[in-house]
Scaffold this active site. Structure first.
Site, PDB file in Angstrom:
ATOM      1  N   GLY A   1     -19.617  29.030  31.936  1.00 60.13           N
ATOM      2  CA  GLY A   1     -18.855  28.332  30.907  1.00 60.13           C
ATOM      3  C   GLY A   1     -17.624  27.627  31.463  1.00 60.13           C
TER       4      GLY A   1
ATOM      5  CB  ALA B   1     -18.493  42.193  24.386  1.00 58.16           C
ATOM      6  CG  LEU B   2     -24.080  39.285  25.113  1.00 56.92           C
ATOM      7  CD1 LEU B   2     -25.601  39.125  25.129  1.00 56.92           C
ATOM      8  CD2 LEU B   2     -23.471  38.621  26.351  1.00 56.92           C
TER       9      LEU B   2
ATOM     10  CB  SER C   1     -12.488  35.385  24.510  1.00 58.87           C
ATOM     11  OG  SER C   1     -12.202  36.524  25.304  1.00 58.87           O
TER      12      SER C   1
ATOM     13  N   GLY D   1     -20.550  31.865  22.585  1.00 65.42           N
ATOM     14  CA  GLY D   1     -20.289  31.198  23.872  1.00 65.42           C
ATOM     15  C   GLY D   1     -21.382  31.571  24.868  1.00 65.42           C
ATOM     16  CG  HIS D   2     -21.580  35.569  26.297  1.00 67.50           C
ATOM     17  ND1 HIS D   2     -20.810  36.325  25.458  1.00 67.50           N
ATOM     18  CD2 HIS D   2     -20.986  35.641  27.516  1.00 67.50           C
ATOM     19  CE1 HIS D   2     -19.797  36.843  26.136  1.00 67.50           C
ATOM     20  NE2 HIS D   2     -19.869  36.441  27.389  1.00 67.50           N
TER      21      HIS D   2
ATOM     22  CB  ILE E   1     -18.830  28.100  22.029  1.00 71.63           C
ATOM     23  CG1 ILE E   1     -20.021  27.545  22.819  1.00 71.63           C
ATOM     24  CG2 ILE E   1     -19.181  28.258  20.550  1.00 71.63           C
ATOM     25  CD1 ILE E   1     -20.526  26.193  22.382  1.00 71.63           C
TER      26      ILE E   1
ATOM     27  CG  ASP F   1     -14.129  32.339  32.305  1.00 73.58           C
ATOM     28  OD1 ASP F   1     -13.184  33.134  32.312  1.00 73.58           O
ATOM     29  OD2 ASP F   1     -15.031  32.381  31.441  1.00 73.58           O
TER      30      ASP F   1
HETATM   31  P1  AMP Z   1     -17.942  36.871  30.493  1.00 70.46           P
HETATM   32  O1  AMP Z   1     -18.929  37.741  29.783  1.00 70.46           O
HETATM   33  O2  AMP Z   1     -16.626  36.749  29.804  1.00 70.46           O
HETATM   34  O3  AMP Z   1     -17.837  37.172  31.964  1.00 70.46           O
HETATM   35  O4  AMP Z   1     -18.545  35.399  30.414  1.00 70.46           O
HETATM   36  C1  AMP Z   1     -19.841  35.116  30.887  1.00 70.46           C
HETATM   37  C2  AMP Z   1     -20.030  33.627  30.909  1.00 70.46           C
HETATM   38  O5  AMP Z   1     -19.876  33.092  29.585  1.00 70.46           O
HETATM   39  C3  AMP Z   1     -18.992  32.899  31.783  1.00 70.46           C
HETATM   40  O6  AMP Z   1     -19.636  31.884  32.532  1.00 70.46           O
HETATM   41  C4  AMP Z   1     -18.031  32.338  30.770  1.00 70.46           C
HETATM   42  O7  AMP Z   1     -17.355  31.181  31.206  1.00 70.46           O
HETATM   43  C5  AMP Z   1     -18.966  32.014  29.609  1.00 70.46           C
HETATM   44  N1  AMP Z   1     -18.201  31.949  28.357  1.00 70.46           N
HETATM   45  C6  AMP Z   1     -17.317  32.867  27.897  1.00 70.46           C
HETATM   46  N2  AMP Z   1     -16.748  32.423  26.742  1.00 70.46           N
HETATM   47  C7  AMP Z   1     -17.290  31.204  26.491  1.00 70.46           C
HETATM   48  C8  AMP Z   1     -17.102  30.230  25.462  1.00 70.46           C
HETATM   49  N3  AMP Z   1     -16.247  30.431  24.469  1.00 70.46           N
HETATM   50  N4  AMP Z   1     -17.819  29.096  25.523  1.00 70.46           N
HETATM   51  C9  AMP Z   1     -18.701  28.879  26.551  1.00 70.46           C
HETATM   52  N5  AMP Z   1     -18.912  29.739  27.552  1.00 70.46           N
HETATM   53  C10 AMP Z   1     -18.210  30.899  27.525  1.00 70.46           C
END
Ligand code: AMP
Length: 283
Positions: free
Chosen positions: A148, A32-33, A186, A36-37, A177, A151
């Site tokens: 990121g 669900a990119l 998110s 931020g990703h 981001i 977290d």
């Molecule tokens: P997730 O898919 O939620 O497990 O996130 C994967 C990676 O993306 C993790 O290292 C998160 O911290 C990072 N991440 C998620 N949201 C953001 C954001 N808004 N800005 C920067 N990094 C993010």
């Protein structure tokens, strides 16, 4: 972009690249990119010869089965975004590939850092996170791991893990981001109701007010209280925790002068969706 579903094929490919002297940057995600990703992938591409992204919705880190069931899955769009970013390798494994029978994950000592905040309110969550990141790192063996700041507690624990393993992988932490109105991006944001989405920027706004409130004379504890009260005023908003902590140990502080690294972390229920955010108050 190359797509691998099987562990062995990915390992063979990366081993070949490593032998050619190429460096590997790696960004693990649950799909669900969003932008931020994308920021992690852009940085990994800049700093390495090959960028690997994984998409794996890890069942073992979901303490709430409903959250796992409803976690957004947007495979087609994710692949399009990764191709657009010129990501080199996508690892898209099945649960069975990540957790075959008989794999052993060592345990790590996080002191009290995994007991507070997310650790306290999402029992078992970090056991799952550590388990999956350890396994994924064992497979990818990157030079650099991109995570990121969003977290905060997660990357702090992973840094502890890397230190304890004596790992050669360097952890690169990327800034949060945000939407223009301040809401941290998110994957769960798409599940917010229209009203809660409209009110959600209050979370980052509140975190950004703390330094001013404390400069105006409030103690750390009084500032936390005022922030929790402000967040609780909105209908449907229920802060689960808001803590000003030492950025190294994640333990609560009494005074800003207690440490050189201070961060405020928050989790807020907005209807059925739980949002987390943080702001570094001092570093
Ligand atoms: P997730 O898919 O939620 O497990 O996130 C994967 C990676 O993306 C993790 O290292 C998160 O911290 C990072 N991440 C998620 N949201 C953001 C954001 N808004 N800005 C920067 N990094 C993010």
């Amino acid at each position: 972009m190359l797509l691998f579903k099987e562990v062995e094929r990915l390992q063979l490919y990366l081993e070949k690249k490593r032998k050619e002297g190429l460096t590997i940057g790696y960004a693990p995600t649950m799909g669900a990119l969003h932008q931020g990703h994308a920021s992690l992938i852009k940085k990994a591409k800049l700093e390495n010869d090959i960028c690997v992204c994984s998409i794996f919705v890890n069942p073992t880190q979901f303490n709430d089965p409903k959250d796992l069931e409803k976690y957004p899955r947007t495979e087609g769009r994710d692949i399009e975004m990764l191709v657009g970013l010129e990501n080199d390798v996508l690892f898209y494994p099945t649960v069975e590939a990540i957790y075959p029978k008989g794999i052993n994950i060592p345990t790590f000592d996080f002191g009290q850092a995994d007991k507070v905040m997310e650790g306290k309110f999402r029992p078992g969550h970090f056991d799952g996170v550590v388990e999956v990141v350890h396994r994924l790192l064992d497979i990818v063996q990157p030079d650099r791991l991109y995570m990121g700041q969003k977290d905060f507690q997660q990357f702090t624990l992973i840094q502890h893990m890397l230190n304890q393993m004596g790992s050669k992988t360097a952890l690169m932490v990327c800034p949060i981001i945000r939407e223009k109105d301040g809401l941290a991006l998110s994957s769960r944001n798409v599940r917010l109701t229209a009203q809660n989405r409209k009110n959600a920027p209050i979370i980052s706004k509140t975190l950004n007010q703390l330094n001013d409130w404390m400069a105006g004379g409030l103690t750390v504890k009084a500032a936390e209280k005022k922030a929790i009260a402000q967040l609780s005023e909105l209908p449907d908003f229920k802060p689960e925790y808001l803590e000003i902590v030492d950025g190294h140990t994640l333990q609560p502080i009494e005074k800003m002068s207690d440490t050189d690294y201070v961060v405020v972390c928050v989790a807020v229920w907005t209807g059925e969706i739980r949002l987390i955010d943080n702001v570094i108050l001092k570093k």
